[in-house]
Structures are given as C-alpha cells and as structure tokens.
Design a protein around this motif. Structure first.
Motif, PDB file in Angstrom:
ATOM      1  N   ALA A  12       8.447 -18.680 -44.687  1.00  0.00           N
ATOM      2  CA  ALA A  12       8.051 -18.288 -45.121  1.00  0.00           C
ATOM      3  C   ALA A  12       8.761 -17.652 -46.210  1.00  0.00           C
ATOM      4  O   ALA A  12       8.072 -17.426 -47.701  1.00  0.00           O
ATOM      5  N   ALA A  13       9.664 -17.178 -46.189  1.00  0.00           N
ATOM      6  CA  ALA A  13      10.347 -17.172 -47.465  1.00  0.00           C
ATOM      7  C   ALA A  13      10.608 -18.027 -48.671  1.00  0.00           C
ATOM      8  O   ALA A  13      10.817 -17.079 -50.265  1.00  0.00           O
ATOM      9  N   ALA A  14      11.833 -18.747 -47.867  1.00  0.00           N
ATOM     10  CA  ALA A  14      11.458 -20.317 -49.198  1.00  0.00           C
ATOM     11  C   ALA A  14      10.221 -20.453 -49.484  1.00  0.00           C
ATOM     12  O   ALA A  14      10.422 -20.723 -50.775  1.00  0.00           O
ATOM     13  N   ALA A  17       9.760 -18.565 -52.236  1.00  0.00           N
ATOM     14  CA  ALA A  17      10.203 -18.850 -53.469  1.00  0.00           C
ATOM     15  C   ALA A  17       9.540 -19.535 -53.680  1.00  0.00           C
ATOM     16  O   ALA A  17      10.068 -20.197 -55.437  1.00  0.00           O
ATOM     17  N   LYS A  18       9.237 -20.830 -52.824  1.00  0.00           N
ATOM     18  CA  LYS A  18       8.714 -22.657 -53.655  1.00  0.00           C
ATOM     19  C   LYS A  18       7.628 -21.982 -54.553  1.00  0.00           C
ATOM     20  O   LYS A  18       7.641 -22.980 -55.908  1.00  0.00           O
ATOM     21  N   MET A  19       6.324 -21.126 -53.854  1.00  0.00           N
ATOM     22  CA  MET A  19       5.013 -21.089 -55.016  1.00  0.00           C
ATOM     23  C   MET A  19       5.555 -20.390 -56.068  1.00  0.00           C
ATOM     24  O   MET A  19       4.929 -20.019 -57.082  1.00  0.00           O
ATOM     25  N   ALA A  20       6.802 -19.308 -56.051  1.00  0.00           N
ATOM     26  CA  ALA A  20       7.130 -18.852 -57.112  1.00  0.00           C
ATOM     27  C   ALA A  20       7.911 -19.979 -58.587  1.00  0.00           C
ATOM     28  O   ALA A  20       8.248 -18.919 -59.370  1.00  0.00           O
ATOM     29  N   ILE A  36      16.621 -20.804 -43.780  1.00  0.00           N
ATOM     30  CA  ILE A  36      16.257 -20.755 -45.993  1.00  0.00           C
ATOM     31  C   ILE A  36      16.654 -20.950 -46.730  1.00  0.00           C
ATOM     32  O   ILE A  36      15.971 -22.228 -47.542  1.00  0.00           O
ATOM     33  N   PRO A  37      17.937 -21.430 -46.829  1.00  0.00           N
ATOM     34  CA  PRO A  37      18.762 -22.478 -48.420  1.00  0.00           C
ATOM     35  C   PRO A  37      18.417 -23.752 -47.310  1.00  0.00           C
ATOM     36  O   PRO A  37      17.877 -24.808 -48.445  1.00  0.00           O
ATOM     37  N   GLU A  38      18.431 -24.235 -46.290  1.00  0.00           N
ATOM     38  CA  GLU A  38      18.201 -25.507 -45.829  1.00  0.00           C
ATOM     39  C   GLU A  38      16.692 -25.623 -46.231  1.00  0.00           C
ATOM     40  O   GLU A  38      16.871 -26.858 -46.710  1.00  0.00           O
ATOM     41  N   PHE A 144       6.785 -13.355 -46.709  1.00  0.00           N
ATOM     42  CA  PHE A 144       6.740 -13.739 -47.878  1.00  0.00           C
ATOM     43  C   PHE A 144       6.183 -13.397 -48.779  1.00  0.00           C
ATOM     44  O   PHE A 144       6.704 -13.096 -50.272  1.00  0.00           O
ATOM     45  N   ASP A 145       4.664 -12.235 -48.464  1.00  0.00           N
ATOM     46  CA  ASP A 145       4.393 -11.003 -49.548  1.00  0.00           C
ATOM     47  C   ASP A 145       5.545 -10.575 -50.590  1.00  0.00           C
ATOM     48  O   ASP A 145       6.021 -10.485 -51.981  1.00  0.00           O
TER      49      ASP A 145
END
Lengths: 398, 311
Positions: A12-14, A17-20, A36-38, A144-145
């Motif tokens: 969700a965090a990844a 970051a992508k949507m950002a 996350i980095p993967e 995510f949020d």
C-alpha cells in the motif's frame, strides 16, 4: 472510480509512492521493510513508474542519496526499519535541518541486541527528536493514506520538512487487508506537483549546508523548531483536504468510544486495533472506558491530547519501547510531561510490552486496563509495569 | 579520448573564479590552489557535493560562502552517496520533462580521510552503480582539519598527532593506502593522479574526468604547510619533488589503460623530498633507505602496468 483491493501495508505504501509519481527512490533492504523497495523496483522495471531507483550499498547512503535528490528538487522516497534507521541516524537529522522534503516509511522494528527482526517502537523512539514530521498508522489503508498525506504536508512551501510514516513491522507491514485505492486524478487534486524553491541549479548558484558557528547555530536550531511546530496547522489542513477528496477524515489524536469515559487507554500503531476489541468487550460489560490513539507523533499534538483526555480520571499508556534506565515508557513519559502543568488531568499509568515482536492479545489489553485502574486507585511506587513478559520483575522503579 | 577537448595551456584558462572570496585556507595551502584550478577546469555548469573537511570549513561559514557555483555539504562519509542522488535526480527530472535538458557535471569533493577511510564504502557503492560523476580527492595525507591526525593516506614515517614520532615509534608505521588503484579496481572509465605544481596537467585531468560518461576519479596531491611543517612558499616545489622522486607519480588510467604523464629518465632520491618537511625530520638513514626501496618498487610496478599498454 476508486477500487478496493487486497494489499499488505508495505505494498500500500509502495502504491502511494507510485501514485505520488516519485522521482527518486533510494533504499537498502532490511527486514521487515523489503516488500516496499522490492515492489517499487518492480514497478520501475515494468515501466509502471517513471523513477530512478538507486540500489544503494547501505541505509546511510540511502538517506544520503535522498538528500542529493531532494536538493535538486526531485520528489524523493525511501523506506527502512530498525537497524537501518539507526545506521542512517546522523543523516536523519541532516534531512530535516537542511529542510529537504522527502518521505520515509519505517516498518517499526526492535533494536539489537539480541538481534530481532520483529516489531516494536524502539527505532521510532530513537529518532523522536530529529525534526521530522512523524505519523503512526493502524492499518494498510492508513499506510496508503498517510504516505500520500506525507508528501503533501512535507512539500508544502510553509513546511519544507521530511516526513516519516511509521507502521508496525510484520504485524502490519506483512498483513494483507482491503485497501481503497483512489483514481490518479483524485491524487493529482490532493497532491500538487513538487516545486522545491531552493533547488541546486547552475543558473542560480546556492550554497546548501554551510557550517554554523556559535553566533549562528542557536538561531538556526530555533528557526527549525518553529518550522516543525508550525507544520501542525498544515498537517491538520492536509487531513481536512484529504477527507474532502477521499472521504476518510483523520485526526491528530483519534478517540474511539471515549466520550465521557472515566478510564482511557492510549496506544500508537497497529496494536490500537487489538485494543479496540478489548475496549468493546469491556464496554459491553458496562465499564466506563475509551481508547485514545496518537496518530501525529511529531510535532507532538499537545493541545489535542489535553483536550482528548482532560475529563478522564485515569489514562493508561501502553509503550512498545523501554527507555532503559530512564522513564521506562517513552510515550508515557511524554504524556506525563504534556499534562503535568494542567490543573485537571488524569492519573497516568504506564505499561511496557509487545517488545521485539511479542504479541499483545486482546486479553493483555483487558489486563492492563484492570491493573491500570487498580494502580490508579491504590497508587504505586513503580514508574511503569510490564505486560506479557515472563519473570519476577513486573514493575520498573523510578 | 585525446583530442576530444581543447587542452588547457597559457591564455586558455578562464579568469573567472568559482571559489574565491573570503576563504580561510592557511597561507601557502596546496589544496586551495588545486581546488581553484579544478573549479576553473570545470566551469560553471556543475553541482559540487563537498565532504566535511578543510575545503568545506574554509569556504562556508554561515552566513557567507566562497562558492559561485551550486554547492552542497551534508556530512563527512556520505559525499559519494549524496552526489549519487544529485546525479540520479537531475537525470530523472530531465527525462520526465520536469527540467530542461542540459549538461550539468556532478562533482564530489573530499579529503583523503573522507575518501580512503570513512567515505570508502559510499564511494565504492557509487562507482559500482556507475553514476555519471567526477570524484576529486584532495589528499593532504592526514586529518588536517581536525589537527593533523593520521589517516590511511598518511605516508610511512610521517609524524602526526595520533601517530607521533617518539622514542618507541617512527610515527606512521604503515604504507600509504593506494586509493587510485582501488578506484581502478572498480573498472571505472577514468582514474588519474594530479598535483597543483603541474597546473595544466591537473586542469586537463579534471576536465576530462568531468566529461567522461560514468564515474571518474582524480586523486590530487595537496601539500599542506601546517601539517607537513614546511615554509608557506614551498608548496609548488614540494609538489614537484613528490612527482620527481616517484613518491607521487602523475598517471592516468583510461578504460583500464595506464599512461604515465611525466616520466623522468631518472628519479630524484626520496631524501630530497623528505628533508623539506618537518613531519619526516626524525627519520634516520635506514628508514629513508626503506622508503626509497618501497618507492622504487611501487614505481616499477606502475611502469610495468604502463608498459603493458605501450605496444
């Protein structure tokens, strides 16, 4: 249309970051942050995300590369945990002192020794005074949020500070939960393009990171203190606008069924959701009880906390970190300090548990509520008590 | 690479200064001179990341700066990592159209301690990841900024504050770490040694290193009057003697191919160099002979590498 998918907090965090549309990711693998980095490396490899992924040789270099990227105006992201955060410790201070916005996920992990890859809040507490804005997440949706919100707040021209998003290693990082992913267009409305006003550029040469002699350093530090304190208003505004666009409204200090409660339990992170089950069960039996969760850890929400607890008689604080030889519960110590000068304040009772991945089942939360009330009534010579830990010693003397 | 750019020579050096006003280097500092020449060679389209050390401290006390080009200092050991982020950041911002396409040289500047001791890991990582950057190591052979403590670049026999000469010690008891060779071992496209006593050679190498695609490393001999204990007017002479004795040979390694830039038919004796500096004053003849033997050996090894590619 937004979509509801199953995602672990790390992914969700990844996704956030992508949507950002991050420009630079620099990261070094460490359990339990690796997913996350993967995932981000995979997105870059597949062309889903147009970013530079720097596979650095250490966490110290991860955050150092982030400094360089942020200094030229790139939207920058990294993630780490436990020992990794410790290795980058000196860089953590530099990122905030040089006012470089960036987002770092910390999958909270215990600190060696003995080596433990499992979760607690020791890593987070070791960086509490570093000048980063810091939030704690309770579930994957929040992972995510909060990541999206972190970019928005840190990059705001009134703030220009790095933001740390904490979530519990394994207990949250590796748990798959339903997450609502927004449309890219909605993200675009919430998060404007990053414009760093002091980016290094040969057309307008600037000096970043000059040293501070004694006649300058003090003023620089106090200016930094003012900056992070004042970021609270932007944090609040960020939550409001987040709610207006995505429909989920967050508070700096969250109250759960706490209205009129005589006893309050205070937690941070994913264990709050277990605590809620304990609160529900006990309220069913008619107990006057509620839960307070600290979401914003830095800047510390003093006023919001005081408001949230002022009518309670007892405030039981649960810490997943022990301040060795100090006040035992780190968060409890800060809460006591925040309330000390208040005319009307609850008695603060501290418990330490859930260290190095030790689970805190519902019964343990029920226990600390009962035991906490008992301590509040009868008094105690202990600064703190442990929960769920074997051995003779349960009290930590002050 | 020869002929790809105009070489520096008389009247071909800009009169513009990129690091100048109000710096606080010691009188007669060889490093300050080398830095000034290097910056002239690089021009204004650069971003410089500077490690903690003499250069950083002497050029940047808040609220003033000596820098007329974009410059950043973050920490001591992380300069190669910081420049990695700068390079990757610029590249992706240009690729995404968030910044106009242009050539900006990403340059790291550090001392010998910041390079061959505490900064080695970050530098090795940045080399290995093949970032397009130039790393300049200004080697004054000890931690001069903190007060002449020994580093792994301190030469055998030199007296420093943490490896002082005394009844039971000759000072530094280890041979200088061969940092240029460590750079070469990373198979990067360009490695060179330079010395401000040979200004055009230094500037040509810095410019070449800046123009090479991929990592480049230039190791710059930086005489230090304060730490080496010599009179302030001797920096140029001492630099020249270091080269002429073979203590600090000037060479380049382009795509793995060695080339000696200055090759004297006969080397001067190391004693000529050693006697110019207070840090070697205590050395007895047998130690000087040992140093001579070591220099001869190292120089022969270098010549052998050059010979490999001569054909």
């Amino acid at each position: 249309m937004s979509k509801r998918v199953g995602l672990e907090a790390s992914h969700a965090a990844a996704e956030a970051a992508k949507m950002a549309d991050v420009d630079v990711i620099a990261a070094y693998p460490i359990t339990p942050q690796t997913h996350i980095p993967e995932r981000l490396a995979e997105m870059v490899a597949d062309g889903e995300l147009n970013a530079a992924y720097i596979p650095v040789e250490s966490e110290h270099s991860a955050l150092s590369a982030c400094l360089g990227a942020a200094a030229v105006g790139a939207r920058t992201f990294t993630a780490t945990a436990g020992q990794g955060l410790e290795l980058m410790h000196e860089v953590v201070y530099v990122a905030s002192s040089m006012r470089y916005p960036m987002v770092m996920t910390v999958c909270n992990r215990a600190l060696s020794a003995p080596l433990s890859v499992w979760g607690d809040h020791s890593d987070a507490m070791a960086v509490r005074d570093t000048g980063w804005i810091q939030v704690f997440c309770q579930n994957s949706q929040e992972a995510f949020d909060m990541t999206l919100w972190a970019f928005r707040v840190g990059e705001d021209s009134r703030v220009l500070l790095p933001v740390m998003v904490h979530f519990d290693g394994f207990h949250l990082s590796h748990v798959t939960e339903p997450v609502i992913l927004p449309e890219q267009e909605e993200v675009g409305r919430f998060l404007p393009k990053f414009h760093y006003p002091f980016a290094l550029n040969p057309d307008k040469p600037m000096t970043h990171g000059a040293f501070g002699p004694p006649d300058v350093y003090s003023e620089a530090k106090i200016a930094q203190e003012v900056a992070i304190r004042e970021s609270k208003a932007v944090a609040i505004q960020g939550f409001k606008e987040f709610g207006d666009i995505f429909g989920r409204y967050y508070q700096l200090v969250e109250s759960y069924r706490a209205e009129g409660a005589k006893t309050l339990l205070l937690t941070m992170g994913s264990f709050s959701e277990t605590a809620k089950i304990a609160i529900d069960a006990k309220k069913k039996k008619g107990e006057s009880l509620g839960l307070i969760t600290l979401r914003l850890w830095r800047p510390f929400p003093f006023e919001e906390l005081r408001q949230a607890v002022k009518n309670a008689e007892t405030l039981i604080v649960f810490d997943r970190c022990v301040s060795l030889g100090g006040p035992a519960g780190t968060v409890a110590s800060e809460i006591r300090s925040a309330l000390y000068n208040e005319k009307k304040r609850p008695k603060v009772v501290s418990f330490v548990g859930g260290l190095g991945g030790r689970d805190m089942p519902v019964e343990d939360f029920e226990y600390i509520v009962d035991r906490g009330r008992e301590i509040a009534e009868k008094g105690s010579k202990e600064l703190s008590e442990t929960v769920g830990i074997r051995g003779e010693v349960t009290g930590i003397r002050g | 690479m020869e002929g790809k750019f105009i070489k520096f020579g008389k009247n071909l050096v800009t009169t513009e200064e990129f690091v100048a006003e109000g710096h606080s280097f010691c009188v007669g500092c060889g490093e300050a001179l080398a830095l000034r020449l290097a910056c002239k060679a690089l021009g204004k389209d650069v971003i410089i990341a500077n490690a903690t050390g003499c250069i950083e401290i002497c050029t940047s006390p808040l609220p003033v700066t000596s820098w007329a080009v974009p410059w950043i200092h973050t920490l001591f050991e992380n300069t190669a990592a910081t420049v990695s982020g700068i390079e990757a950041g610029l590249k992706i911002l240009m690729k995404k159209g968030k910044m106009p396409e242009r050539d900006v040289k990403c340059v790291a500047v550090a001392g010998d301690g910041g390079t061959s001791d505490i900064g080695m890991q970050a530098l090795s990582g940045a080399f290995e990841r093949n970032h397009d950057f130039l790393y300049l190591c200004f080697d004054n052979e000890a931690y001069m900024n903190t007060g002449i403590q020994r580093s792994s670049a301190t030469p055998y026999g030199a007296s420093t504050t943490t490896a002082p000469a005394g009844k039971m010690s000759i000072g530094q008891t280890t041979w200088k770490k061969n940092m240029p060779e460590i750079a070469v071992a990373h198979n990067i496209p360009y490695v060179a040694t330079a010395c401000p006593s040979y200004p055009f050679d230094l500037m040509n190498k810095v410019r070449k290193g800046g123009e090479v695609k991929g990592p480049a490393y230039v190791h710059i001999f930086s005489p230090c009057p304060t730490g080496w204990r010599y009179a302030a007017d001797l920096a140029i002479e001492i630099g020249r003697l270091a080269v002429e004795t073979g203590i600090f040979p000037l060479y380049e390694v382009e795509d793995g191919r060695y080339k000696l830039n200055i090759d004297r038919p006969e080397l001067k004796l190391v004693e000529e160099y050693l006697k110019t500096q207070g840090r070697f004053r205590h050395l007895l003849d047998e130690e000087i002979a040992k140093i001579q033997e070591h220099v001869n050996e190292e120089y022969a090894k270098l010549k052998a590498k050059v010979a490999c590619f001569a054909a």
